[in-house]
Design a protein around this motif. Structure first.
Motif, PDB file in Angstrom:
ATOM      1  N   ILE A 108     -20.269  -3.104  -0.286  1.00  0.00           N
ATOM      2  CA  ILE A 108     -19.195  -3.130   0.452  1.00  0.00           C
ATOM      3  C   ILE A 108     -19.863  -2.813   2.016  1.00  0.00           C
ATOM      4  CG2 ILE A 108     -17.633  -1.295   1.400  1.00  0.00           C
ATOM      5  CD1 ILE A 108     -17.372  -0.254  -1.682  1.00  0.00           C
TER       6      ILE A 108
ATOM      7  N   ASN B 269       0.810  -1.386  -0.058  1.00  0.00           N
ATOM      8  CA  ASN B 269      -0.039   0.171  -0.160  1.00  0.00           C
ATOM      9  C   ASN B 269       0.756   1.286  -0.018  1.00  0.00           C
ATOM     10  OD1 ASN B 269      -2.737  -1.006   0.073  1.00  0.00           O
ATOM     11  ND2 ASN B 269      -2.267  -1.862   2.202  1.00  0.00           N
TER      12      ASN B 269
ATOM     13  N   ASP C 203      -8.818   1.562   4.984  1.00  0.00           N
ATOM     14  CA  ASP C 203      -9.384   0.351   5.893  1.00  0.00           C
ATOM     15  C   ASP C 203      -8.524  -0.883   5.931  1.00  0.00           C
ATOM     16  OD1 ASP C 203     -11.299   2.078   5.536  1.00  0.00           O
ATOM     17  OD2 ASP C 203     -12.577   0.999   4.320  1.00  0.00           O
ATOM     18  N   GLY C 204      -7.528  -0.863   4.843  1.00  0.00           N
ATOM     19  CA  GLY C 204      -6.723  -2.103   4.973  1.00  0.00           C
ATOM     20  C   GLY C 204      -5.607  -1.972   5.991  1.00  0.00           C
TER      21      GLY C 204
ATOM     22  N   ASN D  69       0.052   3.246  -2.776  1.00  0.00           N
ATOM     23  CA  ASN D  69      -1.389   4.248  -2.816  1.00  0.00           C
ATOM     24  C   ASN D  69      -1.066   5.314  -1.503  1.00  0.00           C
ATOM     25  OD1 ASN D  69      -2.557   2.755  -4.751  1.00  0.00           O
ATOM     26  ND2 ASN D  69      -3.239   1.150  -3.013  1.00  0.00           N
TER      27      ASN D  69
ATOM     28  N   GLU E  14     -10.510   4.514   0.067  1.00  0.00           N
ATOM     29  CA  GLU E  14     -11.181   3.719   1.360  1.00  0.00           C
ATOM     30  C   GLU E  14     -10.461   2.599   1.569  1.00  0.00           C
ATOM     31  OE1 GLU E  14     -15.550   6.036   1.581  1.00  0.00           O
ATOM     32  OE2 GLU E  14     -15.357   4.213   0.463  1.00  0.00           O
ATOM     33  N   CYS E  15     -10.264   1.711   0.402  1.00  0.00           N
ATOM     34  CA  CYS E  15      -9.796   0.533   0.598  1.00  0.00           C
ATOM     35  C   CYS E  15      -8.434   0.491   1.065  1.00  0.00           C
ATOM     36  CB  CYS E  15      -9.606  -0.045  -0.815  1.00  0.00           C
ATOM     37  SG  CYS E  15      -8.962  -1.842  -1.001  1.00  0.00           S
ATOM     38  N   SER E  16      -7.491   1.570   0.705  1.00  0.00           N
ATOM     39  CA  SER E  16      -6.327   1.541   1.492  1.00  0.00           C
ATOM     40  C   SER E  16      -6.248   2.124   3.034  1.00  0.00           C
ATOM     41  CB  SER E  16      -5.367   2.708   0.697  1.00  0.00           C
ATOM     42  OG  SER E  16      -5.193   2.430  -0.730  1.00  0.00           O
TER      43      SER E  16
ATOM     44  N   MET F 286     -13.176   4.562  -3.817  1.00  0.00           N
ATOM     45  CA  MET F 286     -13.257   3.397  -3.362  1.00  0.00           C
ATOM     46  C   MET F 286     -11.721   2.918  -3.029  1.00  0.00           C
ATOM     47  SD  MET F 286     -16.072   1.200  -4.987  1.00  0.00           S
ATOM     48  CE  MET F 286     -15.524   1.134  -6.554  1.00  0.00           C
ATOM     49  N   ASP F 287     -10.755   3.546  -3.915  1.00  0.00           N
ATOM     50  CA  ASP F 287      -9.296   2.999  -3.621  1.00  0.00           C
ATOM     51  C   ASP F 287      -8.890   3.686  -2.489  1.00  0.00           C
ATOM     52  OD1 ASP F 287      -9.410   1.643  -6.184  1.00  0.00           O
ATOM     53  OD2 ASP F 287      -8.737   3.160  -7.414  1.00  0.00           O
TER      54      ASP F 287
END
Length: 719
Positions: free
Chosen positions: A250, A143, A181-182, A146, A177-179, A174-175
C-alpha cells in the motif's frame, strides 16, 4: 492527383539509360562469343590429340549437344523467373500508388472535418464538468454503505485486535482506510484547496488512525517475542509478516500515485517493515543487556557469568533464527543475515560499554578472551549449526584494535602492580617460616626447601596460561614482565637473606632451625634457576626472542650470589661453634688432656649431615671435594710429623709447590707447631721460598687463600 510531368522526365531518363546499357551489353556479348570460340577450340584440340580419337567424333558431338541443350534449358528457366519477378514487382508498384492516392484523399477529408469541429468541442466543456461531478457522486454513492458502517467496523476491528485475530482486524482496517482515502482523494481532485471538507472527512475517520496504532502495538509485541513465538505459534508470526507485507505494498502504491497527483493520505507511508527491523534491533540490545544478573560487589565472577550467559543466549537465538524464523519471512528479507548483523552490532556495543568500565586485571582477561577467541570459536559463531551462513572469517571485530590495545596496556599495568604485591606478600609469608621452631619441609629427594619457589612460579604459570588464551604476543609480554619482576624480587630476596643472617649473628640462639632454613634458602636458589629455565622453555616459542633470553644471566648471577653468601654463613656458623674448641688445640691444656678434638669431630659430622641436604651445585666443600681437602691435611701433617729437622726445608718446599697459594704466615704457623725450628731457620726457609714462588696449574683450586692465621694463635703456639 499526381503530376504526369515528372513521370515523363523519369521515363526519358530510363530510356537513355537503356540505350547505354544495350550498347554495353552488345560489346560484352561479342567478347563472350570470342572467349567461347577460343574455349571450344581448346576443347576440340584436347579431344583430337591422337588419330584414334577421330573415330569418337560423333560421340563427342552428341555429348556436347546434350550439354548445350541442358545449359539453354537452365538459361531459359532463369530468364523466365526474372521476368515473372519483374511482372510481380510492377503490379505491386501500381497497387501501392493507388493506396497512397487513397490515403492522401482521406487525410484531406480528416483535416477538413477537424477544422469544422473546433467550435463544437468548446461547446462540450460543460458536459465534461458534469461528467467529473457524476464520477465523484458515483464514488460517494458507492462508499455510502462503508461511510454509514464506519462506527460498526471500528468496533469489530477493535474486538478482533483484542482477541488477537490480527489478519482479520487488518482486513477491516484496510477497508476503513480505503474508504477514507478514496473520499479524500476525490475531494482533493474536485477542490484541493477546500481544507474544511478534508478536515471533516479526516475527523469522521479519526478512529482509523487509533486502530492502526493499536494494531501496530500488537505487531511489535509479537516481534519482540518472535524467538519464543516461532517455537510455540509460528502461524502468528507469519500473520504479522503478511500484515507488514500488505502495508508495504500500500505504501508503494500510494507513493507512486503521489508522484502523479500530489495527494497522499494521512499516516502514510507507515514504513512498518523499517519499524519491524528497528523493533528487532531494540529487542536484541535489551536482551543482551538484560543478561547481566550480578555486579562485582555481589559476585567476583560477575563478568565471566555475564559473558557466558550472552554466549548461550546468542547461540540459541541464532540457531532458532536459522532453522525456524527463516521459514516465516520472505527470502528477500534475508532475516537470518539481518538478525546476525543486529546481534553482532549489539554485541559490539555491549563489549564497548564493558571495555569502558574500570575493569580489574582478571576481568580484562575474561573480556579479551571472550572477544578475541570465544566469539569466533565452535562454542559460538563457529558452531556447526550456524554453518555455512555464518563465516567467522568475514566477521568484523567486536572491539577496535585501539580499544584492545588500551585494554592490554591497562592489563599489563595492573598485572605489574599485582605481581609486585604478590611477590612481596609471598616473601613476607616465607620469612615467617624462617623463624619456626620446626625444620623446613624436604622434597622427595630429602633436600630442604620452603614454599616460596612453588608459590611464585604457580602465580607466574597462572598468569601465563591466562595470557596464552588471549594471544601469543600477550603471552610473551607477560613472560618478559614476570622475568623482569623476578629479577627485581631476587634483589629484595638477597637483602632479606642478609638481614636473616645478621639477626642470627646478633642472637645466635635464635632462630632455633637457622642452619636448616639457611640450607632451604640456598636450595631455593637452585629451584628458582630450574623453574626459570622451565618457564622459558614452556612459554617461549623462540629462545632468541628479544628481551627474554637476556634476563637469564643476571638472575643466575643473583641466585648464585645469594647461595654463595648462604654457604659462607653456614661455614661461618661452623667455625663460630668450633672457635672455642679450636683455640684449645696446640695449647698446654690440650697437651695435658682435652676432649676438644672429639667435640670438633662430632660437631663437624653433625653439620655435615645437615649440609648433605644442600642441592648441587652448591654442595661443594661438603661432599664432592672432601677427598682433595683430606689430601691437603695429609700434606700438612707430613710437615708436622717430620722427625729429621734437616729435611724440613725439602718438605716445606714440596708443600709450597703443591699448594702455590700458601702464604708466609701459614709456613710460620706450621714451623711454630713443630716447636723445633728456630727463628733463624724459619726466616731462612721463608726467604728462600720467596725467591722462587711456584706457578699454579690452570686447573688448581686455591685452598689456603681463604684460611686466616690469627697472630694470637701463633703466639699461643710459641708458648
Amino acid at each position: 492527383m499526381l503530376s504526369l510531368e515528372p513521370r515523363c522526365e523519369q521515363h526519358c531518363w530510363w530510356r537513355g539509360h537503356d540505350r547505354r546499357r544495350d550498347s554495353a551489353s552488345f560489346v560484352a556479348m561479342k567478347e563472350t562469343d570470342r572467349e567461347a570460340v577460343a574455349t571450344a577450340v581448346q576443347r576440340v584440340a584436347g579431344m583430337l590429340r591422337r588419330p584414334d580419337q577421330l573415330e569418337k567424333g560423333e560421340q563427342y558431338c552428341r555429348r556436347e549437344a546434350r550439354k548445350k541443350a541442358s545449359v539453354e534449358a537452365r538459361l531459359k528457366a532463369a530468364i523466365q523467373s526474372q521476368l515473372d519477378g519483374v511482372r510481380t514487382g510492377l503490379s505491386q508498384l501500381h497497387t501501392a500508388l493507388s493506396d497512397v492516392q487513397d490515403i492522401q484523399r482521406s487525410l484531406a477529408d480528416v483535416s477538413k472535418d477537424w477544422r469544422q469541429s473546433i467550435n463544437t468541442i468548446e461547446s462540450l466543456r460543460d458536459v465534461k464538468d458534469a461528467v467529473v461531478r457524476h464520477s465523484q457522486l458515483a464514488a460517494a454513492v458507492e462508499n455510502l454503505k462503508n461511510i454509514f458502517s464506519v462506527p460498526e467496523i471500528v468496533r469489530e476491528t477493535q474486538d478482533l485486535i483484542e482477541r488477537g485475530e490480527l489478519l482479520q482486524a487488518h482486513r477491516k482496517l484496510m477497508d476503513l482506510e480505503c474508504s477514507r482515502d478514496g473520499l479524500m482523494y476525490e475531494q482533493y481532485r474536485m477542490d484541493s484547496g477546500n481544507a474544511r471538507d478534508m478536515t471533516l472527512i479526516h475527523s469522521y475517520f479519526g478512529s482509523t488512525q487509533g486502530l492502526s496504532d493499536e494494531l501496530a502495538k500488537q505487531l511489535w509485541v509479537v516481534l519482540q517475542r518472535s524467538l519464543v513465538t516461532v517455537r510455540r505459534d509460528p502461524t502468528l508470526l507469519v500473520s504479522v509478516v503478511r500484515i507488514i507485507e500488505r502495508e508495504e505494498k500500500i505504501d508503494r502504491r500510494i507513493l507512486d500515485r503521489k508522484k502523479q497527483t500530489g495527494f497522499i493520505p494521512p499516516g502514510r507511508p507507515k514504513n512498518w517493515k523499517e519499524k519491524m527491523f528497528a523493533i528487532l534491533e531494540r529487542t536484541v540490545t535489551t536482551r543482551i543487556e538484560g543478561t547481566q544478573a550480578d555486579t562485582r560487589e555481589s559476585d567476583r565472577m560477575w563478568l565471566v557469568r555475564h559473558l557466558e550467559i550472552i554466549r548461550k543466549c546468542v547461540l540459541d537465538d541464532l540457531i532458532v533464527a536459522r532453522n525456524l524464523m527463516v521459514q516465516c519471512f520472505p527470502p528477500r528479507y534475508q532475516i537470518f543475515r539481518s538478525l546476525l548483523n543486529v546481534y553482532h552490532q549489539a554485541l559490539s556495543t555491549r563489549m564497548q560499554e564493558l571495555a569502558s568500565e574500570d575493569l580489574e586485571a582478571n576481568e580484562i582477561v575474561s573480556l579479551l578472551t571472550w572477544v578475541l577467541n570465544t566469539y569466533t570459536s565452535a562454542e559460538m559463531m563457529g558452531n556447526v549449526e550456524l554453518a555455512p551462513e555464518v563465516d567467522v572469517g568475514v566477521l568484523e571485530p567486536l572491539l577496535s584494535p585501539n580499544v584492545v590495545s588500551e585494554l592490554l596496556d591497562t592489563y599489563m599495568s595492573t598485572l605489574t602492580s599485582n605481581i609486585i604485591a604478590w611477590l612481596r606478600k609471598a616473601l613476607e609469608t616465607d620469612k615467617k617460616d624462617w623463624v619456626k621452631e620446626t625444620e623446613p619441609e624436604a622434597d622427595q629427594d630429602g633436600y630442604y626447601q620452603t614454599t616460596l619457589p612453588a608459590i611464585v612460579f604457580q602465580m607466574f604459570e597462572q598468569n601465563l596460561q591466562v595470557a596464552a588464551q588471549i594471544s601469543e604476543d600477550l603471552k610473551t609480554k607477560v613472560l618478559v614482565l614476570c622475568l623482569q619482576q623476578m629479577n627485581s624480587f631476587l634483589s629484595r630476596y638477597k637483602e632479606e637473606v642478609q638481614l636473616y643472617r645478621e639477626e642470627h649473628l646478633r642472637k645466635r640462639q635464635h632462630p632455633h632451625c637457622y642452619v636448616q632454613y639457611m640450607i632451604a634458602l640456598i636450595n631455593n636458589c637452585q629451584t628458582l634457576k630450574e623453574s626459570i629455565v622451565s618457564l622459558k622453555r614452556k612459554y617461549l616459542q623462540h629462545d632468541t626472542e628479544e628481551g627474554v633470553s637476556l634476563s637469564q644471566p643476571s638472575m643466575d648471577g643473583l641466585l648464585d650470589a645469594i647461595a654463595e653468601e648462604g654457604c659462607s654463613s653456614l661455614l661461618e656458623e661452623v667455625f663460630l661453634d668450633l672457635e672455642h674448641h679450636l683455640s684449645e688445640l696446640m695449647t698446654k691444656k690440650w697437651l695435658l688432656g682435652s676432649n676438644a678434638v672429639d667435640i670438633i669431630c662430632v660437631t663437624v659430622e653433625d653439620y655435615f649431615n645437615d649440609f648433605a641436604k644442600i642441592k648441587k651445585p652448591y654442595r661443594k666443600g661438603f661432599g664432592e671435594e672432601m677427598d682433595g681437602h683430606c689430601d691437603t691435611i695429609v700434606a700438612v701433617a707430613e710437615v708436622i710429623k717430620l722427625t729429621d729437622p734437616s729435611l724440613l726445608y725439602l718438605e716445606v718446599s714440596t708443600l709450597v709447590s703443591k699448594y702455590p697459594d700458601i702464604r708466609d704466615d701459614h709456613i710460620g704457623a706450621l714451623l711454630a707447631v713443630r716447636g723445633d725450628a728456630s727463628r733463624d731457620m724459619k726466616q731462612t726457609i721463608i726467604e728462600t721460598l720467596e725467591q722462587g714462588p711456584a706457578q699454579a696449574s690452570p686447573d688448581y683450586v686455591p685452598i689456603f687463600r681463604d684460611i686466616a692465621v690469627p697472630s694470637l694463635n701463633v703466639a699461643k703456639l710459641l708458648k
